[in-house]
Scaffold this motif. Sequence first.
Motif, PDB file in Angstrom:
ATOM      1  N   VAL A 518       0.837  -1.206   0.000  1.00 18.66           N
ATOM      2  CA  VAL A 518       0.000   0.000   0.000  1.00 18.66           C
ATOM      3  C   VAL A 518       0.869   1.252   0.000  1.00 18.66           C
ATOM      4  O   VAL A 518       0.642   2.196  -0.781  1.00 18.66           O
ATOM      5  N   ALA A 519       1.886   1.276   0.855  1.00 17.39           N
ATOM      6  CA  ALA A 519       2.732   2.468   0.948  1.00 17.39           C
ATOM      7  C   ALA A 519       3.497   2.723  -0.338  1.00 17.39           C
ATOM      8  O   ALA A 519       3.610   3.871  -0.797  1.00 17.39           O
ATOM      9  N   SER A 520       4.027   1.670  -0.964  1.00 14.28           N
ATOM     10  CA  SER A 520       4.833   1.850  -2.176  1.00 14.28           C
ATOM     11  C   SER A 520       3.973   2.202  -3.379  1.00 14.28           C
ATOM     12  O   SER A 520       4.289   3.129  -4.133  1.00 14.28           O
ATOM     13  N   MET A 521       2.874   1.472  -3.584  1.00 17.62           N
ATOM     14  CA  MET A 521       2.039   1.723  -4.751  1.00 17.62           C
ATOM     15  C   MET A 521       1.341   3.079  -4.673  1.00 17.62           C
ATOM     16  O   MET A 521       1.256   3.809  -5.656  1.00 17.62           O
ATOM     17  N   TYR A 522       0.847   3.431  -3.492  1.00 17.69           N
ATOM     18  CA  TYR A 522       0.166   4.715  -3.359  1.00 17.69           C
ATOM     19  C   TYR A 522       1.132   5.882  -3.533  1.00 17.69           C
ATOM     20  O   TYR A 522       0.737   6.967  -3.955  1.00 17.69           O
ATOM     21  N   SER A 523       2.402   5.672  -3.198  1.00 19.91           N
ATOM     22  CA  SER A 523       3.387   6.738  -3.385  1.00 19.91           C
ATOM     23  C   SER A 523       3.726   6.950  -4.851  1.00 19.91           C
ATOM     24  O   SER A 523       4.232   8.015  -5.219  1.00 19.91           O
ATOM     25  N   LEU A 524       3.483   5.943  -5.701  1.00 21.31           N
ATOM     26  CA  LEU A 524       3.857   6.014  -7.105  1.00 21.31           C
ATOM     27  C   LEU A 524       2.700   6.394  -8.010  1.00 21.31           C
ATOM     28  O   LEU A 524       2.810   6.245  -9.230  1.00 21.31           O
ATOM     29  N   LEU A 596       0.909   9.494   4.435  1.00 22.31           N
ATOM     30  CA  LEU A 596       0.844   9.068   3.038  1.00 22.31           C
ATOM     31  C   LEU A 596      -0.235   9.838   2.283  1.00 22.31           C
ATOM     32  O   LEU A 596      -0.028  10.239   1.127  1.00 22.31           O
ATOM     33  N   ALA A 597      -1.387  10.067   2.929  1.00 25.77           N
ATOM     34  CA  ALA A 597      -2.456  10.838   2.283  1.00 25.77           C
ATOM     35  C   ALA A 597      -2.005  12.274   2.013  1.00 25.77           C
ATOM     36  O   ALA A 597      -2.273  12.835   0.934  1.00 25.77           O
ATOM     37  N   ILE A 598      -1.300  12.869   2.977  1.00 24.46           N
ATOM     38  CA  ILE A 598      -0.787  14.233   2.778  1.00 24.46           C
ATOM     39  C   ILE A 598       0.216  14.255   1.630  1.00 24.46           C
ATOM     40  O   ILE A 598       0.223  15.177   0.792  1.00 24.46           O
ATOM     41  N   PHE A 599       1.063  13.232   1.550  1.00 28.60           N
ATOM     42  CA  PHE A 599       2.053  13.156   0.479  1.00 28.60           C
ATOM     43  C   PHE A 599       1.383  13.025  -0.888  1.00 28.60           C
ATOM     44  O   PHE A 599       1.838  13.620  -1.880  1.00 28.60           O
TER      45      PHE A 599
END
Length: 709
Positions: A518-524, A596-599
């Motif tokens: 979740v963290a990696s895919m949502y960041s991309l 992550l949402a803010i990013f």
Amino acid sequence: MDRNDENDGQPARIPQQRSSVPSFLFLIFMLFILTNHTGDEFLARNHYQDALQSLNYQLSNFTAWLNGTESNFTMPDRNAAASPLVGSFMSFGSHLNSQWASYFSNVTGFAHGEIDFFNITPPSLESATYPWRTHAETFMGDTNMTDLVGHFGSWNWTGSDKISWSIMDRAPISVKGVTEKIAMVHGRIDVRHPATSDDMKLDFEGVHFLANGSIYGFAEPTGRHIDIRYIPAFVPEAFQNDTARTIEPELMSRINKVKDMIDAGVIDQDSTNGESQGGCGFSVYAQIAPSEIPAEDMEDLEDELQKPTGRWTVKRPPLKLNGVLLSRECGILYNLHDAEGLSQFINSYFLTDAGISAFVYLVQLLLLSRQVDRSRTPAGLSRVSVWTFLTQSIVDSVSFAGHITFAIIANGRPSLSLVAPAFVACVLFAFESQHAILINQVQAPEDAVVPPPPRPVQQELITAFSSSPPRSTGPTISSLLFRHIRSDPQARIWLGMFFFLTFIVRVIVTPSLALVFVASMYSLFWLPQIIRSVKKGRSSALTAEYLIGTSLCRLFHALYFLTCPKNVLDVEPRRRYRVVDQPDLTYTLLGWIWYLAIFIFLQVAVILLQQRFGPAFFLPKRFARAQVHDYHPALPLSAADPEAPDESLGDCAICMEAIHTEDEKQLEHVTGGLLRNVGARRSYSLAPCQHLFHTECLEKVRLLLPVGL
């Protein structure tokens, strides 16, 4: 001279069809890797045979003990101090008036609540002032402290403050001579520690008395065998015989199940590889809180929850549990109070959250279709990043697999409601994958490498005579395999499917890997788009509607499961941390999903600002130089006769006339054109799509190019 006549006089090469034997062998190899378990299946079968033999031995001895004949089984003595000690923390239920109140007869689902830790070891009780101290001292008796310390292991039992209890309640069966309705229950208890991400997992086996809502059982660390024949030793003495007679058919049922699995060849390696983690075993006492619903209405409610028909029932009351986990071998007592149970939680999810999930996916599909319609031209596709849509398609594929997995786990017609979100997620995955492929087809020529001009024949001869003879080395197996994968599209497809399916399965069954996913895919999602806009010097073609709407929809599921304390998967947001040296001091941190949402929304803001102030507005000028395509690379002449006076590079793809390297008339036309700042001043232009043009022709039709200048 026509270019098609250049190869006249030479034998034409007939393309040979690739043999299917290598692809077939590669497919067999992949299937072998997927199905090979390095002998685990044979070990599991032997384990099942041993388990079947052990169950038969247990049943024969237990049946002989029930009948009063000679047997090797002995029921352990009852600890008289256990009942008053447990009664100091909880009250057991009694028979209710069926016209006014009732208990839940099926508690299948999850229960989670807070626990209080009490140290009941003899040294600790010496200085304690608990009102139940006498009962605890009698219960512990002459405990060997050396053995007690050895059972603790490395787990911090004193810092645990919550448990999650997974319960599977079986339907009671009628047994001759048994007057009470007794159901067998089993499941797992996870003891949680607030400062770590690991849980102590305990397997649970017990009995559920439907008349008074009481539950008795054992909880042992995973891998340690639980002998259900000992359960009658600590239930109320009045129910000991009925409980023992209920255990006998349960043993028969387990024997038949193992026999059927062996005969059918269904061997589960994972269920046989568990090793004991050590730790403490517990006796579990639990009591279901009564509800103010008549017994008849409660039966209708539970029937509707298990097999929904749409008929009206009373509103489901909250399921409350109180209990005690008691361990004599470790001197530990956990008091479970006001635990909330999610009875039939899967059905509740199917009927509510599945519909909301399907609606969110429909909104995403609508946003995607509007975005694709607005940027379907080659110029629009060249301004978006292929990784933006590829990562979203991967996320939707995992979501589709997750909904299908829940549908398989669930029993009955409620699982059909998962078809809606699974279907929409599958359609969304297909559309995003197709759009990513289309973007790649348009942008692929941009990254194509222009072949270097051929060296003169004289230079090749000098190099050939001056260099030492090459060493003859045969190809290795790895090089042959790599060459075959590069040249065979079918091999690449099968290899991609193998890794993709392996990754998807691992993400679904591994919680820690799911969080990393979740963290990696949502960041991309949007970061590749920002990088591409900076490199190419062009803003994106993504609309604000698509950016903001898709970000909100994508974060909906992540925020629900990682921030909502009562989500259906019982994923608890770990935001409270306790200082070990100061137990009364706690502090709260913002969950990482919020960062992550803010990013993500920060990326959305950067893309929107790029469209207004320029792609590299946030970079210093020395780093803001975009990569510009070289329209005038060095190209070899294509004339068949190098001594011919009319040497050309080929024909222009627009006017279909020959392109000459030295054409003063054409150079005069382009000295003030749009390409004056791109590369050297030459008469030809090689576009990113690898088509060759006169520079003058390319200037005239610049608006039709698939990429901007």
